[in-house]
Design an enzyme around this catalytic site. Structure first.
Site, PDB file in Angstrom:
ATOM      1  N   HIS A 197     120.307  60.695  69.900  1.00 32.50           N
ATOM      2  CA  HIS A 197     119.821  60.482  71.262  1.00 32.50           C
ATOM      3  C   HIS A 197     118.313  60.563  71.424  1.00 32.50           C
ATOM      4  CE1 HIS A 197     120.388  65.110  72.027  1.00 32.50           C
ATOM      5  NE2 HIS A 197     119.803  64.848  70.882  1.00 32.50           N
ATOM      6  N   HIS A 198     117.572  60.814  70.345  1.00 33.02           N
ATOM      7  CA  HIS A 198     116.108  60.851  70.440  1.00 33.02           C
ATOM      8  C   HIS A 198     115.464  59.513  70.093  1.00 33.02           C
ATOM      9  CE1 HIS A 198     116.375  65.091  71.093  1.00 33.02           C
ATOM     10  NE2 HIS A 198     116.751  65.374  69.859  1.00 33.02           N
ATOM     11  N   ALA A 199     116.259  58.501  69.783  1.00 34.37           N
ATOM     12  CA  ALA A 199     115.707  57.193  69.428  1.00 34.37           C
ATOM     13  C   ALA A 199     115.423  56.385  70.687  1.00 34.37           C
ATOM     14  CB  ALA A 199     116.675  56.445  68.520  1.00 34.37           C
ATOM     15  N   ASP A 204     116.470  62.535  75.323  1.00 34.91           N
ATOM     16  CA  ASP A 204     115.326  61.856  75.930  1.00 34.91           C
ATOM     17  C   ASP A 204     115.341  60.353  75.696  1.00 34.91           C
ATOM     18  OD1 ASP A 204     114.908  62.414  73.214  1.00 34.91           O
ATOM     19  OD2 ASP A 204     112.738  62.656  73.432  1.00 34.91           O
TER      20      ASP A 204
END
Length: 280
Positions: free
Chosen positions: A105-107, A145
């Site tokens: 989920h940080h990509a 993010d």
């Protein structure tokens, strides 16, 4: 994939999880297909996708991701996205799919971060789900993010992130609903935060749910900063299962983070999640 000695990414937890779940009946393991560059580009900049896959990517970009580039890492990353795509297709047919990876989920659209190269959930939403109303329930201790930014202007996707206030990423983004927890948050306080957050998801009336089931809120996690017990993580998962069941919508479980020492404890926590969601 080859990693430098002492690298903090817990690569061994995936094999340990497979070994634990193999001891239980009811699970069918299917090798993940490799997501193609075209499929991944449904949610990412095609030039970024090409550069990562062919190895021409800027080393500075790889440093932000946190991995050294290697052909093995490319295959692992394509399989991680492909596994989530396969799980999503299965959920559309049977109501449920799970992947023993994913939750990256940080990509963002054209860059990765925090051990995340491509956002598998975003690719699945863009490629397979059209304009369905989709909720992403992200309970990893680190804010989702990248997912928040990728869907920040799309009213058919609701992004929920319950995460540590003082943890990575230190520059938070804006999800549909963010719940930031203080260091040391215990089981009871966590459930007090979870219940109204799920109520907000219910009000959104999703038609499909992704559950990013990171277990790095575990008290024994070396990066988490929260104080959830194994029983608390189980109760979290049971509440999410009951919630999704009450909506009667298809859903997919992805893993997310977990960095306990010894790493066997993280594998046990991930296994517990899948066992909680196993049909009665």
């Amino acid at each position: 994939m080859p990693l430098p000695k002492g690298h903090k990414f817990p690569a061994t937890k995936y094999r340990l999880l497979r070994d634990i779940l193999s001891q239980h009946g009811g699970f069918v393991f299917t090798p993940a297909p490799l997501a193609s560059p075209v499929e991944i580009s449904a949610a990412h900049d095609p030039e970024y996708v090409r550069a990562f896959i062919d190895g021409s990517i800027d080393p500075a970009v790889m440093r932000r991701i946190g991995f050294p580039w290697s052909p093995e890492m490319v295959l692992r990353t394509q399989a991680s996205v492909g596994g989530t795509l396969a799980a999503t297709r299965q959920a559309l047919e049977t109501g449920f799919g799970g992947v023993m990876a994913g939750g990256t989920h940080h990509a963002f659209y054209a860059e990765g971060s925090g051990f995340c190269v491509f956002n598998d959930i975003a690719v699945a939403i863009r490629l397979l789900l059209g304009r369905r109303r989709i909720a992403v329930i992200d309970l990893d201790v680190h804010q989702g993010d990248g997912t928040a930014v990728l869907f920040q202007n799309e009213d058919h996707v609701f992004t929920l992130s319950i995460h540590g206030k003082n943890n990575f990423p230190f520059r938070k983004q804006v999800s549909s609903l963010d719940v930031a927890l203080d260091d040391g948050t215990t089981d009871g306080d966590y459930m007090d935060a979870l219940n109204p957050a799920l109520a907000a998801v219910r009000q959104f009336a999703p038609e499909f749910i992704f559950y990013q089931a990171g277990v790095d809120g575990f008290a024994e996690d070396r990066l988490g900063k929260l104080s959830l017990t194994m029983a608390g993580l189980e109760e979290r998962d049971r509440r999410v299962r009951a919630f999704i069941g009450s909506l009667n919508v298809p859903f997919v479980i992805t893993m997310g983070g977990g960095y306990a020492e010894p790493i066997t404890r993280t594998a046990e926590a991930h296994a517990q999640t899948f066992l909680v969601f196993q049909p009665d």
